[in-house]
Scaffold this motif. Structure first.
Motif, PDB file in Angstrom:
ATOM      1  N   ASP A 187       0.833  -1.207   0.000  1.00  0.00           N
ATOM      2  CA  ASP A 187       0.000   0.000   0.000  1.00  0.00           C
ATOM      3  C   ASP A 187       0.870   1.260   0.000  1.00  0.00           C
ATOM      4  O   ASP A 187       0.599   2.212  -0.723  1.00  0.00           O
ATOM      5  CB  ASP A 187      -0.921   0.024   1.217  1.00  0.00           C
ATOM      6  CG  ASP A 187      -2.046  -0.998   1.132  1.00  0.00           C
ATOM      7  OD1 ASP A 187      -2.319  -1.499   0.020  1.00  0.00           O
ATOM      8  OD2 ASP A 187      -2.640  -1.288   2.188  1.00  0.00           O
ATOM      9  N   HIS A 209       2.445   1.720  -3.358  1.00  0.00           N
ATOM     10  CA  HIS A 209       1.433   2.151  -4.330  1.00  0.00           C
ATOM     11  C   HIS A 209       1.148   3.646  -4.169  1.00  0.00           C
ATOM     12  O   HIS A 209       1.035   4.383  -5.158  1.00  0.00           O
ATOM     13  CB  HIS A 209       0.156   1.336  -4.152  1.00  0.00           C
ATOM     14  CG  HIS A 209      -0.936   1.745  -5.068  1.00  0.00           C
ATOM     15  ND1 HIS A 209      -0.940   1.426  -6.411  1.00  0.00           N
ATOM     16  CD2 HIS A 209      -2.062   2.470  -4.851  1.00  0.00           C
ATOM     17  CE1 HIS A 209      -2.026   1.930  -6.971  1.00  0.00           C
ATOM     18  NE2 HIS A 209      -2.720   2.576  -6.044  1.00  0.00           N
ATOM     19  N   MET A 210       1.037   4.122  -2.925  1.00  0.00           N
ATOM     20  CA  MET A 210       0.756   5.536  -2.667  1.00  0.00           C
ATOM     21  C   MET A 210       1.896   6.416  -3.159  1.00  0.00           C
ATOM     22  O   MET A 210       1.671   7.523  -3.654  1.00  0.00           O
ATOM     23  CB  MET A 210       0.530   5.761  -1.164  1.00  0.00           C
ATOM     24  CG  MET A 210      -0.747   5.139  -0.652  1.00  0.00           C
ATOM     25  SD  MET A 210      -0.848   5.016   1.149  1.00  0.00           S
ATOM     26  CE  MET A 210      -0.632   6.681   1.662  1.00  0.00           C
TER      27      MET A 210
END
Length: 126
Positions: A3, A6-7
């Motif tokens: 996550d 991805h951010m």
């Protein structure tokens, strides 16, 4: 980790965030956007000092660690911001509403008409 990476994927090189680590022996993890892809580094806490995994440098606080690496390495330069931080004006308005309630705005002494209007415009009544 997925996550966080991805951010950071679409951010400028040097953008970083601090996240909890799922490893019991690691305090936090610093993830940052490198030149080509996101990377992560374990942040360790030992003897009340913070350090990066693989480095002998330690710091009395997480903030001191960040300041050191932001000013010296240039690999981390700016925190990732999903949302912009609130202004002091917004924080003050929320504090007044929480302390006195929306119903009491007009009875508070010493407020100008402009401040009263700003308080009345608060969209989230408590």
């Amino acid at each position: 980790m997925g996550d966080a990476h991805h951010m950071l994927r679409e951010t400028a090189p040097g953008t970083f965030l601090i996240r909890d680590s799922y490893q019991c022996n690691v305090f936090f993890t610093l993830s940052y956007q490198g030149e080509d892809h996101p990377k992560s580094i374990r942040l360790l806490l030992a003897n009340h000092l913070f350090g990066m995994d693989g480095s002998s440098k330690t710091f009395g606080s997480l903030f001191a660690l960040l300041v050191h690496y932001i000013t010296s390495s240039k690999k981390i330069v700016a925190p990732y911001r999903w949302q912009r931080p609130e202004t002091l004006q917004q924080l003050g308005r929320r504090a007044v509403i929480r302390a006195h309630g929306a119903h009491a705005i007009d009875s508070l002494p010493g407020l100008s008409a402009q401040v009263r209007a700003y308080l009345h415009a608060y969209p989230f009544w408590v």
